[in-house]
Design an enzyme around this catalytic site. Structure first.
Site, PDB file in Angstrom:
ATOM      1  N   HIS A 298     -12.941  10.760   3.921  1.00 60.72           N
ATOM      2  CA  HIS A 298     -12.810   9.384   4.404  1.00 60.72           C
ATOM      3  C   HIS A 298     -14.007   8.509   4.000  1.00 60.72           C
ATOM      4  O   HIS A 298     -13.873   7.571   3.224  1.00 60.72           O
ATOM      5  CB  HIS A 298     -12.678   9.382   5.935  1.00 60.72           C
ATOM      6  CG  HIS A 298     -11.538  10.207   6.455  1.00 60.72           C
ATOM      7  ND1 HIS A 298     -10.216   9.956   6.165  1.00 60.72           N
ATOM      8  CD2 HIS A 298     -11.540  11.306   7.256  1.00 60.72           C
ATOM      9  CE1 HIS A 298      -9.444  10.848   6.776  1.00 60.72           C
ATOM     10  NE2 HIS A 298     -10.209  11.695   7.445  1.00 60.72           N
TER      11      HIS A 298
HETATM   12  O1  RIB Z   1     -11.060   8.416  10.824  1.00 56.79           O
HETATM   13  C1  RIB Z   1     -12.105   8.874  10.011  1.00 56.79           C
HETATM   14  C2  RIB Z   1     -13.413   8.271  10.436  1.00 56.79           C
HETATM   15  O2  RIB Z   1     -13.733   8.679  11.756  1.00 56.79           O
HETATM   16  C3  RIB Z   1     -14.592   8.746   9.575  1.00 56.79           C
HETATM   17  O3  RIB Z   1     -15.555   7.737   9.518  1.00 56.79           O
HETATM   18  C4  RIB Z   1     -15.128   9.914  10.350  1.00 56.79           C
HETATM   19  O4  RIB Z   1     -16.515  10.137  10.110  1.00 56.79           O
HETATM   20  C5  RIB Z   1     -14.930   9.454  11.748  1.00 56.79           C
HETATM   21  O5  RIB Z   1     -16.033   8.630  12.090  1.00 56.79           O
END
Ligand code: RIB
Ligand code: CA
Length: 297
Positions: A234
């Site tokens: 992500h």
């Molecule tokens: O949904 C993914 C996000 O949520 C990423 O930034 C992960 O690190 C969590 O913070």
């Protein structure tokens, strides 16, 4: 010309990978890490941020603590399944090389105020509470921000907090509303693309044996520990889009955010009365992974 960035983060395993890439690829001038509560509490995200800088021997980069809790609503229970009770699933990092300071939003404002207008981008990897404080408490600097690139939200992908909501946005929906409506150039990197940039086991094994390549392998190993064959990267997608937006297909969409109760709190809503923001809708995952690897050679 290095891209001058401030990274707002809640490390977190994928945050850690994103930060290691940003420091290792040589194409960013990282002005500071501002920390926020999210994957784990603020004390821990701040300690982890300092530890990552210590691994990279970058004690020159400041860590500035921000908010531990959302703007207005109750903090969600920390679900330590993905990132563990320490935020890094037991990975031990060196002690920070310097103590963190307080006042993330004020620090961002003062950094923007003395810089060439538009020369600094904010890369937001966690809940947007710090950035919302910046917008509401320092409105005079919002026009000085280059671009705010945010990992968060989901449009057509199932959520990872509620059925239709993503963790960062669900943690502080009010902050999302403030940032989307800030008037700054905002680019949202939702689950729709981040779930397509996946590290498979062979990709992880092939990362070079540099010090941070080794740590990246450990981070990814922990991130995939529950036996999955791959994990969505992500937060690294924010750095990749900052460097090479051509790997993504972006569209300008009018968006609003659900400010109601869970499970839809933080859900992104297509609304013609909403704020016009750039949204990454597609990604060339192969090119993204190839670019990511360049940060660890
Ligand atoms: O949904 C993914 C996000 O949520 C990423 O930034 C992960 O690190 C969590 O913070
Ligand atoms: Ca994060």
């Amino acid at each position: 010309m290095k891209k001058r960035v401030i990274i707002d983060t809640d490390p977190g395993l994928d945050d850690a990978l994103a930060i290691l890439f940003a420091l290792g690829c040589g194409r960013f001038e990282v002005l500071g890490l501002t920390t926020v509560g999210g994957n784990i509490g603020l004390d821990r995200t701040t300690l982890n941020a300092g530890g990552l800088l210590a691994v990279m021997e970058r004690g020159d980069i400041p860590v500035i603590r921000g908010s531990d809790v959302p703007l207005t609503r109750e903090q969600q229970d920390i679900i330590a399944i993905v990132h563990g009770a320490d935020g890094l699933k037991g990975i031990t990092l060196p002690e920070p090389l310097a103590p963190a300071s307080d006042g993330a939003s004020a620090w961002i404002a003062s950094t923007l105020a003395v810089a060439e207008p538009g020369s600094i981008d904010i890369l937001a990897l966690g809940p947007l509470t710090n950035i919302a404080h910046l917008v509401t408490e320092h409105p005079e600097v919002v026009g000085l921000i280059g671009e705010i690139i945010v990992m968060g939200g989901t449009l057509n992908e199932p959520g990872n907090s509620g059925p239709n909501s993503e963790f960062n946005f669900a943690t502080d929906p009010e902050a999302v509303s403030v940032v989307l409506g800030s008037g700054a150039k905002v680019t949202v990197v939702p689950l729709d693309v981040t779930r397509k940039v996946r590290a498979q086991l062979d990709y992880v094994e092939a990362l070079p044996d540099t010090p941070h390549g080794t740590l990246a392998r450990e981070v990814l190993g922990q991130y995939m520990q529950d036996g999955r064959q791959s994990r969505a990267l992500h937060d690294p997608c924010v750095m990749l889009l900052a460097l090479e937006p051509g790997i993504f297909r972006l569209e300008k969409l009018a968006l609003d955010v659900d400010l109601g109760e869970p499970p839809d709190a933080g859900r992104l809503l297509l609304d013609k009365r909403g704020s016009l923001v750039n949204v990454a809708l597609c990604v060339d995952a192969e090119r993204a992974l190839a670019l990511l690897r360049t940060g660890f050679v």
